[in-house]
Design an enzyme around this catalytic site. Structure first.
Site, PDB file in Angstrom:
ATOM      1  N   TYR A 223       0.834  -1.194   0.000  1.00 18.50           N
ATOM      2  CA  TYR A 223       0.000   0.000   0.000  1.00 18.50           C
ATOM      3  C   TYR A 223       0.872   1.249   0.000  1.00 18.50           C
ATOM      4  CZ  TYR A 223       0.967   0.511   5.035  1.00 18.50           C
ATOM      5  OH  TYR A 223       1.587   0.676   6.259  1.00 18.50           O
ATOM      6  N   CYS A 224       0.298   2.333  -0.502  1.00 18.15           N
ATOM      7  CA  CYS A 224       0.907   3.662  -0.366  1.00 18.15           C
ATOM      8  C   CYS A 224      -0.100   4.532   0.369  1.00 18.15           C
ATOM      9  CB  CYS A 224       1.304   4.241  -1.724  1.00 18.15           C
ATOM     10  SG  CYS A 224      -0.054   4.461  -2.887  1.00 18.15           S
ATOM     11  N   PHE A 225      -0.074   5.845   0.184  1.00 21.33           N
ATOM     12  CA  PHE A 225      -0.948   6.683   0.999  1.00 21.33           C
ATOM     13  C   PHE A 225      -2.422   6.495   0.644  1.00 21.33           C
ATOM     14  CE2 PHE A 225      -3.066  10.759   2.068  1.00 21.33           C
ATOM     15  CZ  PHE A 225      -2.912  10.671   3.440  1.00 21.33           C
TER      16      PHE A 225
ATOM     17  N   SER B 161       1.570   2.772  -5.476  1.00 24.57           N
ATOM     18  CA  SER B 161       1.218   1.349  -5.448  1.00 24.57           C
ATOM     19  C   SER B 161       1.187   0.767  -6.862  1.00 24.57           C
ATOM     20  CB  SER B 161      -0.149   1.155  -4.784  1.00 24.57           C
ATOM     21  OG  SER B 161      -0.092   1.472  -3.409  1.00 24.57           O
TER      22      SER B 161
ATOM     23  N   TYR C 211      -3.137   3.595   2.871  1.00 28.17           N
ATOM     24  CA  TYR C 211      -3.012   3.966   4.280  1.00 28.17           C
ATOM     25  C   TYR C 211      -4.209   4.792   4.745  1.00 28.17           C
ATOM     26  CZ  TYR C 211      -1.466   6.623   8.354  1.00 28.17           C
ATOM     27  OH  TYR C 211      -1.406   7.217   9.589  1.00 28.17           O
TER      28      TYR C 211
END
EC number: 2.9.1.3
Length: 371
Positions: free
Chosen positions: A94-96, A102, A123
């Site tokens: 995952y990224c933000f 991603s 996130y």
């Protein structure tokens, strides 16, 4: 290929391995238990790309990102992601927001022959779920507090219950001016996330009533979530009692013997003992103003004598002097005042066995009534 994850609560219920693609500065501010930070970009690279995005737009920022993360750097990071994917075939990345970063990492992994799913929403979506988890628990569940004078063993009793929310455990702090541990406290967001996951797992098991220690808003450097803290000003209270001698002995165990052992385990024998002594002296200094000059000097001298003897011979008996003084002259009057202020909320008082059995029976009644 496994599909991207949309059932976010299951990630936390099952302790699913998570690969965090965000920059280290983002990860440090807040992450999830067990998540591993394997960023697409370093902090400096992310800053450059962010500046480019603001000045020249998305296309230029993406081009700069590919320029910065290229060649040997890209290969090194790709190998780290591939190793994680191989070690954790049931995990997710995952990224933000589950967006561009991603997608880039997924694409590069796919080019290397590895299909690895991401968390939809990233996130931000997981963090939102956990914030809502705490809010819903406060609104829907039953809570009771355990209070008592310093050293009565509130934490000991709580650890014998299945429905405890251990605020001090999650904060890695014992809650008092002397409560710092040998290891650091978590970041505020990490504290909140761990607490929410604890709630999520226990509610999934059918627990609807929770026991927690009567704390202030701040546990060391960690702030109790506001909605929970507001509730704690109204929740019923169970008061734990114990003899003065038992309390002194327990404080000696927790704040001297065990704390010294913690420091030695983390920093080695010589440096650990030195840092332990510094920590106790600093803890006493932190309440200098509240103690007043004469009382502080007297108790600080007793502490210094006890530390000198402990470091010289290993004996800890002299620590009883300053512990007894602090209890009689500072902590007990303060807690007695607080008890009087909360008297109308106290629904039971007793020793450790009585309080433990009362709370277990209370929880059973709650199961029968659905609360």
């Amino acid at each position: 290929m496994r599909p991207d994850c949309t059932q976010l609560h299951q990630l936390f219920l099952d302790d699913v391995p998570l690969m965090d693609m965000r920059a280290p500065v983002e990860f440090t501010k807040g992450a999830f238990p067990g998540a591993v930070n394997l960023p697409l970009m370093t902090d400096q690279e992310r800053h450059k790309v962010g500046t480019c995005y603001k000045q020249q737009g998305q296309a230029a920022a993406i081009a700069l990102g590919h320029q910065l993360v290229n060649g040997a750097i890209k290969q090194q990071r790709l190998e780290a992601w591939a190793a994680f994917a191989k070690a954790h075939p049931d995990g997710y990345l995952y990224c933000f927001r589950g967006g561009l970063r991603s997608q880039i990492v997924q694409g590069w992994l796919q080019e290397a022959g590895i299909q690895y799913p991401k968390v939809v929403g990233g996130y931000k979506a997981m963090r939102t779920l956990l914030l809502e988890t705490t809010q819903q628990a406060v609104a829907q569940c039953d809570f009771v507090l355990v209070g008592g004078l310093t050293g009565t063993g509130k934490t000991d009793v709580l650890h014998q219950l299945d429905n405890v929310l251990d605020l001090e455990g999650h904060a890695n702090h014992r809650g008092s001016s002397f409560g710092k541990r040998a290891t650091a406290q978590p970041a505020q967001i990490d504290f909140e996330n761990a607490l929410a996951i604890d709630l999520l797992k226990k509610r999934h098991r059918g627990i609807g009533q929770f026991v927690l220690e009567d704390e202030g808003r701040i546990v060391g450097s960690c702030a109790v979530p506001l909605e929970l803290y507001k509730g704690m000003q109204q929740y019923p209270l169970v008061w734990l009692e114990d003899s003065f001698e038992n309390r002194v002995q327990r404080i000696l165990r927790d704040y001297v013997t065990q704390l010294c052992a913690e420091f030695v385990a983390v920093h080695g024998e010589e440096d650990g003992r030195r840092q332990f002594a510094e920590r106790l002296r600093q803890s006493m200094a932190n309440i200098h103003k509240r103690l007043g000059g004469e009382r502080f000097q007297r108790l600080a001298e007793l502490l210094n004598q006890a530390l000198d003897e402990q470091l010289r011979s290993g004996e800890v008996g002299l620590h009883r002097g300053w512990i007894e003084g602090l209890l009689k002259e500072y902590y007990d009057p303060m807690y007695a005042y607080q008890r009087d202020a909360k008297a109308d909320r106290i629904e039971f008082a007793g020793d450790a066995v009585e309080v433990r059995e009362y709370l277990k029976a209370r929880a059973q009644r709650g199961l029968r009534t659905g609360r």
